[in-house]
Design an enzyme around this catalytic site. Structure first.
Site, PDB file in Angstrom:
ATOM      1  N   THR A  12      23.536 -40.018  -3.774  1.00  0.00           N
ATOM      2  CA  THR A  12      24.223 -39.274  -4.665  1.00  0.00           C
ATOM      3  C   THR A  12      23.739 -37.932  -4.916  1.00  0.00           C
ATOM      4  O   THR A  12      24.590 -36.890  -5.684  1.00  0.00           O
ATOM      5  CB  THR A  12      24.773 -40.100  -5.991  1.00  0.00           C
ATOM      6  OG1 THR A  12      23.539 -40.215  -6.755  1.00  0.00           O
ATOM      7  CG2 THR A  12      25.534 -41.374  -5.585  1.00  0.00           C
ATOM      8  N   ARG A  35      23.809 -45.722  -7.644  1.00  0.00           N
ATOM      9  CA  ARG A  35      24.169 -45.992  -9.001  1.00  0.00           C
ATOM     10  C   ARG A  35      25.467 -45.756  -9.583  1.00  0.00           C
ATOM     11  O   ARG A  35      25.996 -46.383 -10.341  1.00  0.00           O
ATOM     12  CB  ARG A  35      22.902 -46.249  -9.935  1.00  0.00           C
ATOM     13  CG  ARG A  35      21.632 -46.916  -9.592  1.00  0.00           C
ATOM     14  CD  ARG A  35      20.586 -46.712 -10.646  1.00  0.00           C
ATOM     15  NE  ARG A  35      20.012 -45.283 -10.780  1.00  0.00           N
ATOM     16  CZ  ARG A  35      20.474 -44.290 -11.780  1.00  0.00           C
ATOM     17  NH1 ARG A  35      21.016 -44.853 -12.887  1.00  0.00           N
ATOM     18  NH2 ARG A  35      19.968 -43.189 -11.672  1.00  0.00           N
ATOM     19  N   SER A 139       5.681 -38.938  -0.883  1.00  0.00           N
ATOM     20  CA  SER A 139       5.581 -37.628  -1.377  1.00  0.00           C
ATOM     21  C   SER A 139       4.108 -37.286  -1.215  1.00  0.00           C
ATOM     22  O   SER A 139       3.235 -38.144  -0.985  1.00  0.00           O
ATOM     23  CB  SER A 139       5.635 -37.999  -2.917  1.00  0.00           C
ATOM     24  OG  SER A 139       5.248 -37.142  -3.733  1.00  0.00           O
ATOM     25  N   TYR A 152       3.020 -43.003 -11.313  1.00  0.00           N
ATOM     26  CA  TYR A 152       3.646 -42.340 -10.395  1.00  0.00           C
ATOM     27  C   TYR A 152       3.057 -42.228  -8.930  1.00  0.00           C
ATOM     28  O   TYR A 152       3.506 -42.592  -7.827  1.00  0.00           O
ATOM     29  CB  TYR A 152       4.514 -40.728 -10.624  1.00  0.00           C
ATOM     30  CG  TYR A 152       5.385 -40.340  -9.449  1.00  0.00           C
ATOM     31  CD1 TYR A 152       6.381 -40.838  -9.138  1.00  0.00           C
ATOM     32  CD2 TYR A 152       4.856 -39.220  -8.926  1.00  0.00           C
ATOM     33  CE1 TYR A 152       7.414 -40.328  -8.132  1.00  0.00           C
ATOM     34  CE2 TYR A 152       5.600 -38.608  -7.979  1.00  0.00           C
ATOM     35  CZ  TYR A 152       6.786 -39.312  -7.472  1.00  0.00           C
ATOM     36  OH  TYR A 152       7.413 -38.721  -6.448  1.00  0.00           O
ATOM     37  N   PRO A 182       7.230 -34.975   0.995  1.00  0.00           N
ATOM     38  CA  PRO A 182       7.874 -33.763   0.372  1.00  0.00           C
ATOM     39  C   PRO A 182       6.622 -33.382  -0.685  1.00  0.00           C
ATOM     40  O   PRO A 182       6.306 -34.224  -1.351  1.00  0.00           O
ATOM     41  CB  PRO A 182       8.904 -33.672   0.254  1.00  0.00           C
ATOM     42  CG  PRO A 182       9.521 -35.100   0.564  1.00  0.00           C
ATOM     43  CD  PRO A 182       8.337 -35.892   0.833  1.00  0.00           C
ATOM     44  N   PHE A 189      14.984 -34.376  -9.593  1.00  0.00           N
ATOM     45  CA  PHE A 189      13.863 -35.140  -9.970  1.00  0.00           C
ATOM     46  C   PHE A 189      13.070 -34.904 -11.369  1.00  0.00           C
ATOM     47  O   PHE A 189      12.794 -35.733 -12.146  1.00  0.00           O
ATOM     48  CB  PHE A 189      12.698 -34.915  -8.766  1.00  0.00           C
ATOM     49  CG  PHE A 189      11.250 -35.495  -8.992  1.00  0.00           C
ATOM     50  CD1 PHE A 189      10.916 -36.696  -8.435  1.00  0.00           C
ATOM     51  CD2 PHE A 189      10.210 -34.643  -9.790  1.00  0.00           C
ATOM     52  CE1 PHE A 189       9.575 -37.222  -8.515  1.00  0.00           C
ATOM     53  CE2 PHE A 189       8.939 -35.303  -9.676  1.00  0.00           C
ATOM     54  CZ  PHE A 189       8.973 -36.507  -9.303  1.00  0.00           C
TER      55      PHE A 189
END
Length: 252
Positions: A12, A35, A139, A152, A182, A189
């Site tokens: 989305t 979601r 990432s 994270y 990336p 983000f």
């Protein structure tokens, strides 16, 4: 030419949405997951003139819902050729001793367990058909660790390990496994990480030219269009101004 079907999580916004748009322009049948029903409806309406689109509304943390909805896909969408494991986020930027355990749970549940649930629901059919391609969006945080990135970074290191493990376990099964890692990409983000603090989030991308979601979509498309004998196993991409997670050439 047989039309391929792709399932994209986190479709989305950001990288997921840009990938959906590029896939649609190239005639890929789409299963878009997210979601937010309203956003799924919007992108379905945007793309349905280009390709067939089916949407699934679920949180990747909900194991039962993930398996139920994927198991009961309409017949024309049931054979998934490409899985883009894109759903993921960061919550907070705190020293480990000051971290919020709810933030930790969210990152591990979404970034790691959610990726596993979706992959587990789809892989048996790929293995049976001896065909498929899994794209795991990692990432640069999965390649190094930076201050206050602790959990994270741990979650993205886990994605890196899962990607390698998938490639080993699926060797000889006709299934490609790719990781796209990336650096800084201008998406929602940082809004999520800083919990709606738009001013703080905007500062992350000021003073230099960050990557755009379309840049990553282009790379994903490149990966899925290689000849059958070629696999882009592990690719890291950063903007020209980024040298690491903490070294960015920001101009005044």
């Amino acid at each position: 030419m047989i039309q391929k079907t792709a399932l994209i999580t986190g479709a989305t916004s950001g990288i997921g949405r840009s990938t959906a748009r590029l896939f649609a322009k190239n005639g890929i049948r789409l299963i878009l997951c997210g979601r937010r029903q309203e956003r799924l409806d919007d992108i379905r309406l945007e793309l349905q003139g280009l390709t067939k689109v089916h949407t699934l509304t679920f949180d990747v943390r909900d194991k039962a819902m993930v398996f139920e909805l994927i198991k009961n896909l309409p017949e024309e969408f049931s054979k998934i050729d490409i899985l883009v494991n894109n759903a993921g986020n960061a919550h907070g930027l705190d020293a480990i001793q000051e971290g919020n355990t709810e933030d930790w749970d969210a990152m591990l549940d979404i970034n790691v367990k959610g990726l596993l649930y979706v992959s587990k629901a789809i892989l048996p059919n790929m293995v049976e058909r001896r065909s498929g391609h899994i794209i795991n969006i990692g990432s640069t945080a999965g390649k190094e660790v930076y201050p206050k990135g602790n959990v994270y970074c741990a979650s993205k290191h886990a994605v890196d390990a899962i990607n390698q493990g998938m490639r080993l376990d699926l060797n000889g099964k006709g299934i490609k496994v790719s990781a796209i890692n990336p650096g800084l990409v201008e998406t929602e983000f940082s809004d999520v990480r800083f919990k709606g603090d738009g001013e703080r989030a905007a500062k992350v991308y000021k003073g230099y030219t960050p990557l755009k979601p379309e840049d990553i979509a282009d790379i994903i498309w490149f990966a899925v269009t290689r000849p059958p004998h070629v696999t882009i196993a592990d690719l890291t991409v950063m903007s020209l101004d980024q040298a690491s997670s903490t070294i960015v050439n920001k101009r005044q």
